[in-house]
Design a protein around this motif. Structure first.
Motif, PDB file in Angstrom:
ATOM      1  N   ALA A 217      -3.419  20.834   5.764  1.00 43.70           N
ATOM      2  CA  ALA A 217      -3.350  20.754   7.224  1.00 43.70           C
ATOM      3  C   ALA A 217      -4.771  20.761   7.801  1.00 43.70           C
ATOM      4  O   ALA A 217      -5.459  21.764   7.645  1.00 43.70           O
ATOM      5  CB  ALA A 217      -2.560  21.935   7.787  1.00 43.70           C
ATOM      6  N   PRO A 218      -5.200  19.694   8.415  1.00 44.73           N
ATOM      7  CA  PRO A 218      -4.484  18.438   8.588  1.00 44.73           C
ATOM      8  C   PRO A 218      -4.515  17.590   7.316  1.00 44.73           C
ATOM      9  O   PRO A 218      -5.461  17.702   6.537  1.00 44.73           O
ATOM     10  CB  PRO A 218      -5.278  17.746   9.704  1.00 44.73           C
ATOM     11  N   ALA A 219      -3.481  16.767   7.170  1.00 44.47           N
ATOM     12  CA  ALA A 219      -3.448  15.829   6.045  1.00 44.47           C
ATOM     13  C   ALA A 219      -3.758  14.436   6.585  1.00 44.47           C
ATOM     14  O   ALA A 219      -3.020  13.912   7.425  1.00 44.47           O
ATOM     15  CB  ALA A 219      -2.070  15.851   5.391  1.00 44.47           C
ATOM     16  N   SER A 220      -4.859  13.847   6.127  1.00 43.15           N
ATOM     17  CA  SER A 220      -5.248  12.504   6.598  1.00 43.15           C
ATOM     18  C   SER A 220      -4.352  11.448   5.960  1.00 43.15           C
ATOM     19  O   SER A 220      -3.701  11.712   4.931  1.00 43.15           O
ATOM     20  CB  SER A 220      -6.701  12.230   6.221  1.00 43.15           C
ATOM     21  N   ALA A 221      -4.357  10.258   6.543  1.00 49.54           N
ATOM     22  CA  ALA A 221      -3.601   9.139   5.973  1.00 49.54           C
ATOM     23  C   ALA A 221      -4.102   8.863   4.561  1.00 49.54           C
ATOM     24  O   ALA A 221      -3.312   8.616   3.641  1.00 49.54           O
ATOM     25  CB  ALA A 221      -3.779   7.906   6.859  1.00 49.54           C
ATOM     26  N   ASP A 222      -5.407   8.929   4.408  1.00 51.62           N
ATOM     27  CA  ASP A 222      -6.015   8.693   3.098  1.00 51.62           C
ATOM     28  C   ASP A 222      -5.509   9.708   2.074  1.00 51.62           C
ATOM     29  O   ASP A 222      -5.166   9.355   0.944  1.00 51.62           O
ATOM     30  CB  ASP A 222      -7.544   8.809   3.251  1.00 51.62           C
ATOM     31  N   PHE A 223      -5.421  10.969   2.491  1.00 52.66           N
ATOM     32  CA  PHE A 223      -5.012  12.000   1.528  1.00 52.66           C
ATOM     33  C   PHE A 223      -3.529  11.872   1.179  1.00 52.66           C
ATOM     34  O   PHE A 223      -3.130  12.128   0.039  1.00 52.66           O
ATOM     35  CB  PHE A 223      -5.341  13.399   2.058  1.00 52.66           C
ATOM     36  N   LEU A 224      -2.712  11.461   2.159  1.00 59.34           N
ATOM     37  CA  LEU A 224      -1.292  11.221   1.855  1.00 59.34           C
ATOM     38  C   LEU A 224      -1.171  10.141   0.782  1.00 59.34           C
ATOM     39  O   LEU A 224      -0.353  10.231  -0.139  1.00 59.34           O
ATOM     40  CB  LEU A 224      -0.528  10.766   3.113  1.00 59.34           C
ATOM     41  N   ALA A 225      -2.021   9.110   0.914  1.00 57.70           N
ATOM     42  CA  ALA A 225      -1.991   8.015  -0.058  1.00 57.70           C
ATOM     43  C   ALA A 225      -2.370   8.533  -1.449  1.00 57.70           C
ATOM     44  O   ALA A 225      -1.727   8.215  -2.450  1.00 57.70           O
ATOM     45  CB  ALA A 225      -2.948   6.910   0.385  1.00 57.70           C
ATOM     46  N   LYS A 226      -3.404   9.367  -1.487  1.00 60.02           N
ATOM     47  CA  LYS A 226      -3.848   9.940  -2.765  1.00 60.02           C
ATOM     48  C   LYS A 226      -2.746  10.779  -3.402  1.00 60.02           C
ATOM     49  O   LYS A 226      -2.477  10.687  -4.592  1.00 60.02           O
ATOM     50  CB  LYS A 226      -5.036  10.867  -2.510  1.00 60.02           C
ATOM     51  N   LEU A 227      -2.113  11.610  -2.567  1.00 59.37           N
ATOM     52  CA  LEU A 227      -1.051  12.483  -3.078  1.00 59.37           C
ATOM     53  C   LEU A 227       0.095  11.651  -3.628  1.00 59.37           C
ATOM     54  O   LEU A 227       0.640  11.938  -4.701  1.00 59.37           O
ATOM     55  CB  LEU A 227      -0.511  13.381  -1.952  1.00 59.37           C
ATOM     56  N   ALA A 228       0.459  10.606  -2.871  1.00 58.20           N
ATOM     57  CA  ALA A 228       1.604   9.782  -3.273  1.00 58.20           C
ATOM     58  C   ALA A 228       1.327   9.105  -4.616  1.00 58.20           C
ATOM     59  O   ALA A 228       2.220   8.925  -5.433  1.00 58.20           O
ATOM     60  CB  ALA A 228       1.903   8.755  -2.191  1.00 58.20           C
ATOM     61  N   GLN A 229       0.064   8.744  -4.823  1.00 59.08           N
ATOM     62  CA  GLN A 229      -0.295   8.048  -6.071  1.00 59.08           C
ATOM     63  C   GLN A 229      -0.616   9.013  -7.208  1.00 59.08           C
ATOM     64  O   GLN A 229      -0.829   8.589  -8.341  1.00 59.08           O
ATOM     65  CB  GLN A 229      -1.541   7.186  -5.856  1.00 59.08           C
ATOM     66  N   GLY A 230      -0.729  10.280  -6.893  1.00 60.66           N
ATOM     67  CA  GLY A 230      -1.088  11.256  -7.925  1.00 60.66           C
ATOM     68  C   GLY A 230      -2.524  11.128  -8.373  1.00 60.66           C
ATOM     69  O   GLY A 230      -2.853  11.356  -9.542  1.00 60.66           O
ATOM     70  N   ARG A 231      -3.389  10.773  -7.442  1.00 56.17           N
ATOM     71  CA  ARG A 231      -4.807  10.642  -7.812  1.00 56.17           C
ATOM     72  C   ARG A 231      -5.488  12.004  -7.850  1.00 56.17           C
ATOM     73  O   ARG A 231      -5.017  12.959  -7.248  1.00 56.17           O
ATOM     74  CB  ARG A 231      -5.511   9.703  -6.834  1.00 56.17           C
ATOM     75  N   ALA A 232      -6.602  12.065  -8.562  1.00 56.13           N
ATOM     76  CA  ALA A 232      -7.288  13.345  -8.752  1.00 56.13           C
ATOM     77  C   ALA A 232      -8.789  13.116  -8.854  1.00 56.13           C
ATOM     78  O   ALA A 232      -9.408  13.392  -9.871  1.00 56.13           O
ATOM     79  CB  ALA A 232      -6.751  14.032 -10.001  1.00 56.13           C
ATOM     80  N   ASP A 233      -9.380  12.598  -7.745  1.00 57.46           N
ATOM     81  CA  ASP A 233     -10.803  12.268  -7.825  1.00 57.46           C
ATOM     82  C   ASP A 233     -11.677  13.189  -6.988  1.00 57.46           C
ATOM     83  O   ASP A 233     -12.842  12.915  -6.755  1.00 57.46           O
ATOM     84  CB  ASP A 233     -11.032  10.795  -7.439  1.00 57.46           C
ATOM     85  N   ASP A 234     -11.076  14.269  -6.478  1.00 55.21           N
ATOM     86  CA  ASP A 234     -11.890  15.321  -5.856  1.00 55.21           C
ATOM     87  C   ASP A 234     -11.167  16.652  -6.063  1.00 55.21           C
ATOM     88  O   ASP A 234     -10.058  16.680  -6.639  1.00 55.21           O
ATOM     89  CB  ASP A 234     -12.160  15.027  -4.369  1.00 55.21           C
ATOM     90  N   LEU A 235     -11.783  17.758  -5.626  1.00 58.90           N
ATOM     91  CA  LEU A 235     -11.202  19.078  -5.942  1.00 58.90           C
ATOM     92  C   LEU A 235      -9.785  19.215  -5.367  1.00 58.90           C
ATOM     93  O   LEU A 235      -8.861  19.640  -6.068  1.00 58.90           O
ATOM     94  CB  LEU A 235     -12.113  20.192  -5.400  1.00 58.90           C
ATOM     95  N   LEU A 236      -9.599  18.846  -4.083  1.00 56.40           N
ATOM     96  CA  LEU A 236      -8.303  19.107  -3.451  1.00 56.40           C
ATOM     97  C   LEU A 236      -7.185  18.267  -4.077  1.00 56.40           C
ATOM     98  O   LEU A 236      -6.099  18.786  -4.365  1.00 56.40           O
ATOM     99  CB  LEU A 236      -8.399  18.850  -1.930  1.00 56.40           C
ATOM    100  N   SER A 237      -7.449  16.995  -4.291  1.00 58.56           N
ATOM    101  CA  SER A 237      -6.388  16.163  -4.874  1.00 58.56           C
ATOM    102  C   SER A 237      -6.095  16.595  -6.316  1.00 58.56           C
ATOM    103  O   SER A 237      -4.938  16.591  -6.745  1.00 58.56           O
ATOM    104  CB  SER A 237      -6.760  14.677  -4.809  1.00 58.56           C
ATOM    105  N   THR A 238      -7.118  17.045  -7.038  1.00 62.47           N
ATOM    106  CA  THR A 238      -6.894  17.503  -8.420  1.00 62.47           C
ATOM    107  C   THR A 238      -6.057  18.783  -8.414  1.00 62.47           C
ATOM    108  O   THR A 238      -5.137  18.941  -9.218  1.00 62.47           O
ATOM    109  CB  THR A 238      -8.247  17.751  -9.140  1.00 62.47           C
TER     110      THR A 238
END
Ligand SMILES: Cc1cc2nc3c(=O)[nH]c(=O)nc-3n(C[C@H](O)[C@H](O)[C@H](O)COP(=O)(O)O)c2cc1C
Length: 399
Positions: A89-110
């Motif tokens: 919170a907040p979740a950016s459009a970019d981060f939603l895309a990362k989450l949906a794809q299961g990407r892990a290229d920074d600390l939060l997405s990992t």
């Protein structure tokens, strides 16, 4: 302030204007006794500094996958070990895309990919970014994967556009977080609840009312919504903020409350009469303000209708619960009222507890006896009362 049901949360902050709301969110969570570990994306740090979030959360903030402050060098795993949930919170459009794809290229997405706890997301973006088919596709995927999505809300946006995309305000988001943790014991049920005081006019400016704050009725409405019910709240004049999702109907006098109750009873499964309804109304209220003079002024009072009795006397009434506020002999007087009104459930409290305060103490009375609920914030009592009530309901909802 009520304690949260969460003990530890990992709050992920991504890059968007609504990061300023995350600061208030952390403050409120900490006040509710939650340990908040903040992790920010690089973009989020463009909008608000980690120092601010560190000061508010009382813990160092992490932004980098390669941070060596964690002993084993694996912050991306360590931080998810003992948290109750990750909230973005907040979740950016970019981060939603990362989450949906299961990407892990920074600390939060990992961290999100490595988690073994629920994922909660509060999107915040421009209305066109929100409406974009790609964002909606990502959102649908996230929901399918079990993420809980809170909001967004609608309204004026920082960029000047208008529409959906605003991050929920921190207080509303906190309510939604708590709601998500409550058992959905009233899913599919329709509840009608009265709350607050009534006001019986004496003249154009004055009237007879009482000290009811509406807090208990509003807490019950909120708890019912949390448990999945559809809620219509008929309220006298109060300063309470109606819970998000309730159908609020404002009334003034007891007669108006009765009319509103009768008009909204169709297909309700439950009626809970929490309002402090005046026993009497003024027979001939003056349309103009009564002028002061030296004479004794006599008001003629007539009894108001008994709203609960009117509902109970219907051929096919919903399940009814009432409230009794007594100044002495609490259980004896309240149980007498319950039997006289033939009520399956009655919640009794002492007048000195009932009005105004954030905490109270209740005794639930039913055919099985008295069930005391010790002193607690009204929202906690409301949840306990509704759990008790849910167990008493017939299994099949009304059509
Ligand atoms: C001034 C400004 C405001 C922005 N506001 C938002 C926003 O509210 N929501 C959003 O999804 N992206 C917004 N963006 C774009 C994101 O910051 C950008 O997509 C970034 O890459 C997101 O990174 P993150 O997902 O890693 O945090 C904004 C960009 C700028 C320059």
């Amino acid at each position: 302030m009520t304690q949260s049901t969460f003990k530890r949360l990992l709050l992920g902050i991504t890059g968007g204007i609504a990061t300023y709301k995350a600061a208030e969110l952390v403050r409120l969570l900490v006040r509710q006794g939650v340990e908040v570990q903040v992790v920010m994306t690089q973009a989020a740090c463009q909008f608000i500094t980690p120092v601010t979030m560190q000061a508010l959360s009382g813990r160092p903030v992490f932004t980098d996958l390669w941070d060596n402050r964690i002993d084993n060098g694996m912050a991306h795993i360590e931080f998810t070990r003992d948290v109750d949930a990750i909230l973005i919170a907040p979740a950016s459009a970019d981060f939603l895309a990362k989450l949906a794809q299961g990407r892990a290229d920074d600390l939060l997405s990992t961290l999100c990919l490595a988690r073994a706890c629920p994922l909660m997301v509060a999107p915040a973006m421009n209305v066109h970014m929100w409406k974009n088919a790609a964002t909606q596709r990502n959102l649908a995927l996230l929901k399918k994967d079990g993420a809980l999505i809170f909001g967004p809300g609608s309204g004026e946006q920082a960029c000047g556009d208008e529409g959906f995309g605003r991050m929920l305000d921190p207080e509303v988001l906190l309510e939604a977080l708590e709601a998500s943790q409550q058992p959905k014991l009233l899913a599919g049920k329709k509840l009608l609840i009265t709350a607050g005081p009534t006001f019986e006019a004496i003249d154009a400016a004055r009237g007879i009312t009482n000290l009811s704050s509406g807090k208990m009725g509003y807490a019950i409405a909120r708890a019912a919504l949390e448990m999945g019910a559809e809620v219509t709240l008929i309220s006298g004049q109060t300063s309470q903020i109606p819970p998000y999702g309730a159908n609020l109907i404002k009334v003034t006098s007891a007669q108006q409350m009765l009319t509103a109750v009768m008009a909204n009873l169709v297909s309700k499964d439950v009626f809970i009469a929490v309002a402090a309804v005046a026993d009497y109304y003024v027979l001939n209220p003056s349309e103009q303000k009564i002028k002061k003079d030296a004479h004794i002024l006599t008001l003629e009072l007539a009894p108001n209708p008994d709203i609960l009795a009117n509902v109970m006397n219907l051929p096919d009434p919903p399940f009814c619960a009432g409230f009794a506020a007594e100044s002495e002999n609490l259980i004896e007087y309240a149980e007498h009222k319950r039997r006289r009104k033939n009520l399956p459930l009655l919640a009794a409290n002492l007048i000195q507890d009932a009005f105004g305060g954030d905490d109270s103490e209740l005794v639930l009375l039913d055919d099985k006896g008295a069930h005391p609920l010790p002193r607690a914030p009204k929202i906690i009592l409301a949840r306990q009362l509704l759990r008790h009530l849910a167990r008493m309901l017939p299994k099949k909802p009304k059509d």
